[in-house]
Scaffold this motif. Structure first.
Motif, PDB file in Angstrom:
ATOM      1  N   ASP A 125       0.838  -1.181   0.000  1.00 15.70           N
ATOM      2  CA  ASP A 125       0.000   0.000   0.000  1.00 15.70           C
ATOM      3  C   ASP A 125       0.881   1.243   0.000  1.00 15.70           C
ATOM      4  N   TRP A 126       0.610   2.197  -0.952  1.00 16.55           N
ATOM      5  CA  TRP A 126       1.376   3.441  -1.053  1.00 16.55           C
ATOM      6  C   TRP A 126       0.524   4.658  -0.653  1.00 16.55           C
ATOM      7  N   THR A 127      -0.660   4.441  -0.148  1.00 13.13           N
ATOM      8  CA  THR A 127      -1.522   5.576   0.167  1.00 13.13           C
ATOM      9  C   THR A 127      -1.058   6.327   1.397  1.00 13.13           C
ATOM     10  N   SER A 128      -0.319   5.653   2.321  1.00 15.08           N
ATOM     11  CA  SER A 128       0.171   6.308   3.523  1.00 15.08           C
ATOM     12  C   SER A 128       1.596   6.792   3.295  1.00 15.08           C
ATOM     13  N   VAL A 129       1.965   7.836   4.041  1.00 19.53           N
ATOM     14  CA  VAL A 129       3.300   8.438   3.927  1.00 19.53           C
ATOM     15  C   VAL A 129       4.197   7.807   4.971  1.00 19.53           C
ATOM     16  N   VAL A 130       5.376   7.358   4.543  1.00 20.13           N
ATOM     17  CA  VAL A 130       6.361   6.742   5.425  1.00 20.13           C
ATOM     18  C   VAL A 130       7.377   7.785   5.814  1.00 20.13           C
ATOM     19  N   ALA A 131       7.809   7.753   7.079  1.00 15.70           N
ATOM     20  CA  ALA A 131       8.799   8.718   7.566  1.00 15.70           C
ATOM     21  C   ALA A 131      10.089   8.583   6.780  1.00 15.70           C
ATOM     22  N   GLY A 132      10.642   9.713   6.371  1.00 16.12           N
ATOM     23  CA  GLY A 132      11.883   9.713   5.596  1.00 16.12           C
ATOM     24  C   GLY A 132      11.659   9.740   4.111  1.00 16.12           C
ATOM     25  N   GLU A 133      10.386   9.581   3.632  1.00 11.81           N
ATOM     26  CA  GLU A 133      10.066   9.620   2.211  1.00 11.81           C
ATOM     27  C   GLU A 133       9.215  10.867   1.904  1.00 11.81           C
ATOM     28  N   GLY A 134       9.338  11.347   0.693  1.00 12.33           N
ATOM     29  CA  GLY A 134       8.542  12.489   0.264  1.00 12.33           C
ATOM     30  C   GLY A 134       7.125  12.084  -0.100  1.00 12.33           C
ATOM     31  N   LYS A 135       6.313  13.097  -0.399  1.00 15.62           N
ATOM     32  CA  LYS A 135       4.928  12.802  -0.764  1.00 15.62           C
ATOM     33  C   LYS A 135       4.820  12.207  -2.148  1.00 15.62           C
ATOM     34  N   ASP A 136       5.892  12.343  -2.963  1.00 15.46           N
ATOM     35  CA  ASP A 136       5.884  11.780  -4.321  1.00 15.46           C
ATOM     36  C   ASP A 136       6.643  10.471  -4.392  1.00 15.46           C
ATOM     37  N   ALA A 137       6.702   9.712  -3.282  1.00 16.31           N
ATOM     38  CA  ALA A 137       7.410   8.433  -3.300  1.00 16.31           C
ATOM     39  C   ALA A 137       6.713   7.422  -4.187  1.00 16.31           C
ATOM     40  N   ASN A 138       5.380   7.608  -4.406  1.00 17.92           N
ATOM     41  CA  ASN A 138       4.637   6.675  -5.247  1.00 17.92           C
ATOM     42  C   ASN A 138       4.326   7.256  -6.628  1.00 17.92           C
ATOM     43  N   LEU A 139       5.025   8.328  -7.034  1.00 17.87           N
ATOM     44  CA  LEU A 139       4.774   8.980  -8.313  1.00 17.87           C
ATOM     45  C   LEU A 139       5.764   8.475  -9.359  1.00 17.87           C
ATOM     46  N   ILE A 140       5.239   8.114 -10.529  1.00 22.40           N
ATOM     47  CA  ILE A 140       6.050   7.633 -11.648  1.00 22.40           C
ATOM     48  C   ILE A 140       5.962   8.657 -12.772  1.00 22.40           C
ATOM     49  N   ARG A 141       7.078   8.990 -13.393  1.00 21.40           N
ATOM     50  CA  ARG A 141       7.130   9.966 -14.484  1.00 21.40           C
ATOM     51  C   ARG A 141       7.724   9.307 -15.717  1.00 21.40           C
ATOM     52  N   VAL A 142       6.978   9.377 -16.832  1.00 22.89           N
ATOM     53  CA  VAL A 142       7.411   8.768 -18.093  1.00 22.89           C
ATOM     54  C   VAL A 142       7.491   9.859 -19.147  1.00 22.89           C
ATOM     55  N   GLU A 143       8.650  10.006 -19.771  1.00 26.34           N
ATOM     56  CA  GLU A 143       8.845  11.014 -20.825  1.00 26.34           C
ATOM     57  C   GLU A 143       8.455  10.414 -22.176  1.00 26.34           C
TER      58      GLU A 143
END
Length: 903
Positions: free
Chosen positions: A74-92
């Motif tokens: 599950d990536w819906t919760s924020v883990v300490a030490g990670e940013g809010k975009d830890a579950n964000l994927i970027r494709v060019e």
């Protein structure tokens, strides 16, 4: 020049960026992933534009631990030490035509790895999204998509993701012109060749560096696989496996000394049950993580080893031995007590105690605190120990065995104004020992120098608990210390001979090893085979012995299954059976006070010893009987008359069906009064591995065509596995273990005369283990004199589980995962060395490790769970549907099978 124009079907599309926010992965099962450790899940994505099928660079989310219940992450919760975009994927998305855009897809891939790995090692599957389906231009307008995960064409879970593209992908005309001239082309080719050659070399070096880095990261896994494979070949039947092994050597400074430390970490340790036995539990003993730290002073160890071997070449007595003609070096302490308080109360046996005593050295403040009226919780481990006696069962007026102390060591412990403290405890097995009383003895060294005796009253909370007397007698060494490099032998009887050779034996101490042990999730599972109803402990011991035997056999040689025993004669040495020798020994015993007490005890309680045994003790044996015991099979070789100390004419050879190499062969010799003359034991694997390593002389071992034989004069021992010089007897034996094609199998032998329950099989294994250990005093002395002392810094067991139901269930296995659970077991305080001592010996370590483990388990474990496990197991065994044939029916069935094989 080549150009593209707007509106053509092949017109390129302007580049943009596609974003995807991963929410959850569910029901993604692992198939074939190695190990059972913690796992991490990562989701990556890449753009695939036809006609290409491989796609571009993969971008990934951060790793999250896998939930084994939901089989996902599950990536819906924020883990300490990670940013809010830890579950964000970027494709060019680069330039592509309109036709390519219609076929372009975004491929989401779900990866899995062990927590100890640094790179993804396993793929759970992938999910595809068409670029044309991504219509949202912002995250707020993006809708959640539920994509099915596929692996090799089969569904494997679900992926929740939201995708959007900030820029619309519209066709434009790129100002792209290509003009090729011949000179520029030739120059470009030459430059390209040089650059390509240089890049190839750099690439080769990079591949080597990356390969070395990957190998370094995968070393723990490789070591675990290598260790498992090596042990499988070296020790067949061990069934030990580990998934990863890490070890590091380092130096640490402690008290101005450099300590060499070994840090060893093991993941997924397991001793597996026999896979052919179809046990419900896969492992007999397992643990998810083991952390062991061992430390030793290498300089001190080297000096002690060098001194030990130099001493063996040329014996140089210590200074105290050189002064033995001028002064005494040792003193003998005789301790006794009277009128002790009773701590064990029983209506059947009466009130009594099992007392043992400490002599301790303490400062005046510590001594005053120990003898105060609040000394109910007095702990002897907090003071410097001088000596400790053995405990005497059920005796309020005990006399302990005399102890020999070195005077130099004794004086050193009472330096600095320390006084002597005597503490008496009551020994208990299941609970902590009870304090009977404490007393102070002032001026102890003056009493020792005067070779006198002192008596003190012990108290507890100000109330008297009895009296303790100490008598001291000084002596000197009349024989040198052992002239050997290391005064220790790994066999109890051989080491006992070494101790008895010298009057004042002193063990060799080479080093003190510090230990720190932490075990996570240890589990012990008792189980019964679904194939032949064999208890897994017995199966493990049997398979281990069979693996050793298989290494000594040829490829096509069958394992032996029949034991032939031949008894030729029984012979006594040194005239032990003559009436004259026995009458002299009896007359000497009657003169002692101990004999008078024993005689009075026999008069008052005649039921303790039958008249048959009393008569046997006064007469020499005229006739002896020889019997062989192996598991539940007994063979009688008849009786024979004793003539001039020799008995011959026993029955012919006897054959016994036995397949288990760990089985114990026991030969007993009794006289015509029924008293035990002597016994001799060995195991079947000794016939194969070391036939000469038995008690006796002229012992010869031979091997011929898959059969193993041993013959010689075997030395008989008493019920305590000791040999008295005036009763030294031998039996002339020959044992042959061979293969009989008509012999019975192990499963058939197990059911003769009847099938055993799991508890009965465990009792049988324990009885054989007791016979293998021999005399307990010799074994204890061998462990006490081990050349290494142990300083246990920590000993922790976390989340302990015991599966006990199958042990009480009878003949069927336990098909449930219910277990007795213990959150944490910390034995650090129980195993730490006493004050003023460098460490504890091996016997003390093993003894306190067992007792300190049993007591916390009994006190902290859930009694409700334990009672439910035992009671359910007993009732399941009573109402089991298994039906057992009688012994005669089983023998008749086996005889019919043998007749069919002969036909």
């Amino acid at each position: 020049m080549v150009t593209w124009s707007i509106g053509s079907p092949s017109a390129p599309t302007a580049g943009g960026t596609i974003f995807g926010r991963v929410l959850e992965v569910r029901d993604a099962h692992s198939k074939g992933i190695f190990g059972r450790g913690s796992r991490m899940v990562t989701v990556g994505a890449k753009l695939i534009v036809p006609p290409s099928t491989s796609g571009g660079r993969v971008t990934k989310t951060s790793a999250r631990p896998k939930n084994l219940t939901k089989q996902g992450a599950d990536w819906t919760s924020v883990v300490a030490g990670e940013g809010k975009d830890a579950n964000l994927i970027r494709v060019e998305s680069h330039f592509m035509s309109a036709a390519q855009r219609k076929g372009a897809v975004v491929k989401f891939v779900v990866f899995e790895r062990l927590k100890t790995d640094l790179n993804d090692t396993h793929t759970l599957g992938h999910a595809l999204v068409k670029v044309t389906d991504i219509v949202a231009h912002s995250e707020e307008k993006a809708k959640e998509m539920r994509l099915g995960i596929e692996k090799k064409g089969k569904p494997n879970g679900e992926l929740r993701v939201a995708a959007w593209s900030p820029k619309p992908l519209e066709p434009v005309v790129p100002p792209f012109v290509l003009d090729f001239w011949r000179p520029i082309m030739v120059l470009s080719l030459l430059v390209s060749y040089g650059v390509a050659r240089r890049l190839s070399r750099m690439l080769a070096r990079g591949v080597v560096v990356l390969g070395a880095a990957w190998f370094a990261l995968e070393v723990p896994m490789l070591l675990g696989a290598a260790l498992t494979a090596i042990l499988a070949v070296a020790v067949p039947g061990l069934n030990l496996s580990v998934s990863a092994v890490r070890f590091v050597f380092s130096f640490a400074k402690k008290d101005d000394r450099r300590i060499l430390q070994l840090n060893l970490e093991v993941e997924d340790f397991a001793l597996a049950n026999d896979p052919d036995g179809k046990y419900f539990h896969q492992n007999f003993v397992s643990a998810s993580f083991i952390d062991l730290r061992v430390g030793v002073d290498p300089a001190f160890l080297a000096r002690r080893l060098l001194a030990a071997f130099q001493r063996r070449v040329k014996y140089d007595p210590p200074p105290c031995h050189k002064k033995m003609a001028a002064e005494d070096t040792h003193c003998v302490v005789s301790a006794r007590a009277s009128d002790l308080a009773a701590k064990d109360h029983s209506k059947l046996l009466g009130d009594s105690s099992d007392p043992y005593a400490f002599l301790l050295a303490a400062t005046p403040e510590e001594a005053a605190k120990a003898t105060s009226t609040h000394n109910a919780n007095f702990d002897a481990d907090t003071l410097v120990q001088v000596f400790k006696t053995e405990y005497v069962e059920r005796n309020l007026n005990p006399s302990w065995n005399p102890l020999t102390l070195d005077l130099a060591i004794l004086r050193s412990k009472f330096e600095g104004g320390r006084v002597a403290v005597v503490a008496v405890y009551d020994f208990d097995i299941a609970t902590s020992d009870d304090l009977i009383g404490v007393a102070i003895i002032p001026n102890l060294l003056d009493i020792v120098d005067a070779q006198g005796e002192t008596t003190a009253t012990i108290t507890k909370r100000g109330k008297p608990g009895g009296e303790v007397s100490l008598a001291f007698h000084k002596t000197h060494l009349d024989t040198p210390a052992p002239d050997v490099a290391i005064a220790w032998r790994p066999f109890p009887s051989v080491h006992d001979e070494l101790r008895n050779t010298y009057r004042y034996y002193e063990p060799t101490r080479l080093a003190t090893v510090s230990l720190e042990l932490s075990v996570d999730d240890p589990c012990v599972s008792f189980d019964i085979s679904a194939v032949n109803d064999e208890f897994n402990v017995n199966n493990y011991v049997r398979k281990l012995a069979q693996g050793k035997i298989r290494q000594c056999l040829g490829r096509r040689e069958p394992a032996p299954n029949t034991l032939t025993i031949i008894v030729r004669k029984v012979e006594w040495h040194k005239g032990a059976v003559t009436d004259e020798a026995i009458s002299r020994a009896s007359a000497a015993r009657k003169k002692t006070a101990v004999s008078a007490v024993r005689k009075l005890s026999r008069t008052l309680a005649p039921w303790r010893r039958s008249p048959r045994h009393t008569t046997a003790a006064k007469r020499a044996p005229r006739q002896v009987t020889v019997t062989a015991h192996l598991r539940r099979q007994t063979v009688h070789f008849g009786s024979s008359q004793v003539t001039d100390g020799v008995a011959t004419g026993f029955h012919a050879a006897a054959n016994i069906n036995v397949v288990d190499p760990s089985a114990v062969v026991k030969i007993t010799v009794k006289d015509n009064y029924g008293s035990l003359v002597g016994q001799w034991i060995t195991t079947l694997k000794m016939l194969v591995l070391a036939p000469e390593n038995v008690h006796g002389y002229d012992v010869v071992g031979t091997k011929k065509r898959g059969s193993f034989a041993m013959s010689g004069m075997m030395q008989l021992r008493d019920s305590d596995f000791l040999v008295a010089p005036e009763k030294e007897a031998y039996v002339d034996l020959e044992l042959v273990w061979w293969y009989d094609k008509h012999g019975k199998t192990h499963d058939q032998i197990m059911h003769i005369p009847k099938k055993l329950t799991a508890l009965e099989q465990l009792q049988q294994n324990s009885a054989e283990t007791t016979l293998k250990l021999g005399n307990r005093r010799q074994l204890a002395n061998m462990l006490r004199d081990f050349p290494v002392l142990f300083d246990v810094q920590s000993f922790e067991l976390n989340r302990v589980r015991f599966h006990l139901k199958a042990l009480f269930q009878g003949y069927t296995t336990d098909n449930s995962n219910r277990a007795i659970f213990l959150e944490k077991l910390d034995l650090r305080d129980k195993l730490k060395p006493r004050r003023g001592e460098a460490g504890c010996d091996l016997y003390t370590l093993v003894w306190y490790m067992v007792t300190a483990t049993v007591r916390p388990v009994l006190s902290e474990v859930s009694l409700v769970d334990a009672t439910n496990q035992i009671i359910s197991g007993v009732f399941t065994g009573l109402f089991s549907s298994s039906h057992h044939k009688s012994p005669l029916a089983i023998d008749h069935a086996l005889e019919e099978e043998d007749d069919e094989e002969d036909a």
